[in-house]
Design a protein around this motif. Sequence first.
Motif, PDB file in Angstrom:
ATOM      1  N   GLU A  93       0.817  -1.220   0.000  1.00 21.85           N
ATOM      2  CA  GLU A  93       0.000   0.000   0.000  1.00 21.85           C
ATOM      3  C   GLU A  93       0.849   1.269   0.000  1.00 21.85           C
ATOM      4  O   GLU A  93       0.422   2.306  -0.486  1.00 21.85           O
ATOM      5  N   SER A  94       2.092   1.187   0.498  1.00 19.51           N
ATOM      6  CA  SER A  94       2.893   2.416   0.567  1.00 19.51           C
ATOM      7  C   SER A  94       3.762   2.608  -0.665  1.00 19.51           C
ATOM      8  O   SER A  94       4.249   3.709  -0.914  1.00 19.51           O
ATOM      9  N   SER A 138     -11.939   7.990   3.605  1.00 18.88           N
ATOM     10  CA  SER A 138     -11.043   6.907   3.175  1.00 18.88           C
ATOM     11  C   SER A 138     -11.806   5.968   2.254  1.00 18.88           C
ATOM     12  O   SER A 138     -12.999   5.723   2.445  1.00 18.88           O
ATOM     13  N   ASP A 170      -5.536   3.445   2.624  1.00 18.39           N
ATOM     14  CA  ASP A 170      -5.100   4.544   1.741  1.00 18.39           C
ATOM     15  C   ASP A 170      -4.465   5.678   2.536  1.00 18.39           C
ATOM     16  O   ASP A 170      -3.467   6.270   2.114  1.00 18.39           O
ATOM     17  N   ILE A 171      -5.004   5.966   3.722  1.00 22.29           N
ATOM     18  CA  ILE A 171      -4.420   7.067   4.512  1.00 22.29           C
ATOM     19  C   ILE A 171      -3.032   6.671   5.026  1.00 22.29           C
ATOM     20  O   ILE A 171      -2.071   7.421   4.896  1.00 22.29           O
ATOM     21  N   GLU A 174      -0.532   6.588   2.104  1.00 27.15           N
ATOM     22  CA  GLU A 174      -0.128   7.875   1.533  1.00 27.15           C
ATOM     23  C   GLU A 174       1.104   8.418   2.255  1.00 27.15           C
ATOM     24  O   GLU A 174       2.019   8.956   1.632  1.00 27.15           O
ATOM     25  N   ASN A 175       1.127   8.241   3.576  1.00 26.22           N
ATOM     26  CA  ASN A 175       2.256   8.777   4.335  1.00 26.22           C
ATOM     27  C   ASN A 175       2.220   8.160   5.738  1.00 26.22           C
ATOM     28  O   ASN A 175       1.210   8.267   6.425  1.00 26.22           O
ATOM     29  N   TYR A 178       0.717   9.785   8.749  1.00 27.58           N
ATOM     30  CA  TYR A 178      -0.739   9.848   8.935  1.00 27.58           C
ATOM     31  C   TYR A 178      -1.269   8.690   9.796  1.00 27.58           C
ATOM     32  O   TYR A 178      -2.479   8.516   9.914  1.00 27.58           O
TER      33      TYR A 178
END
Length: 294
Positions: A93-94, A138, A170-171, A174-175, A178
């Motif tokens: 996911e990352s 999300s 997804d959150i 993303e980083n 988060y």
Amino acid sequence: IIRFLNENNLPTLAVLTDADQVYQLRFANFIELVQKADQQNTTPFVLVQSVIQESAPLNADFDDLHLLVPIEAPEVWASGVTYERSKDARNYESTGGKLDVTTFYDKVYDAERPEIFFKSTSARTVGPNDSVYLRSDSHWQIPEPELGVVINKEGKILGYTIGNDMSSRDIEGENPLYLPQAKIWKNSCAIGPAIRLVETVEDPYKFEIVCRIFRNGEKVVEGSASTGQLKRKLDELVSYLVRDNVIFDGTVLLTGTCIIPPNEFTLEDGDRIEIEIPGIGVLNNPVKAQAPVM
Ligand code: DO4
Ligand code: MG
């Protein structure tokens, strides 16, 4: 050990036997049971057994009880990337599936220090049959079925429960900064249905964890794992949590997930999540969307 609402709507502590009989325990909560056992120089298991021998079971079917969280944990903490499967899913996911990079997740999986993060408070934690909520911002959300350990303020493991570390892929993807938003929101944590006393478990690395997700009455996801696949020891995780920290009696530490639904799956309003650990029980929670806040 379970908690339920009695006919006068009062939270009631009880023990559920292997024969599915329920005996009321006249203690205010799980921690009081542990403390009373200590004061009597005995163990919670011996104390509970004497109640079973000296009283009659309730005239109630376990399935009809209005169950509550087995403990109002002041705080729930969680461990991360304690199973290879969690590392692989988070790498996906990352990085969008790139295989040639070393990520934070690879590093923490191999590091001496585990990942421990703050997950929930009692106000955000729901019990059996309560709804877990989805974030409105999300589009990729999953349950994380985990073994939870219930500890006292010194970090002694008192029992085992089941936890759902609801997560936004997804959150988080993303980083990594988060993470708190990917992990903490209203009703983003569930625990229950029971606490299995530590002294009744011969080997906590032999628990099987099963997760099933239902949509419109049909099973759409099923996965299973074993705590034998844990990269770290439970005491090791607890020792990092309590180090230089203030921890309260009845804190729950979730120990990481090893079951990740397929990458194309996201939870939807109306789904139902079932997490089973044989010997502890089945944690059942419907899923509910929250209205977006402008
Ligand atoms: O690294 C982020 C969270 C990991 C986690 O919750 C897990 O492995 O279960
Ligand atoms: Mg988790």
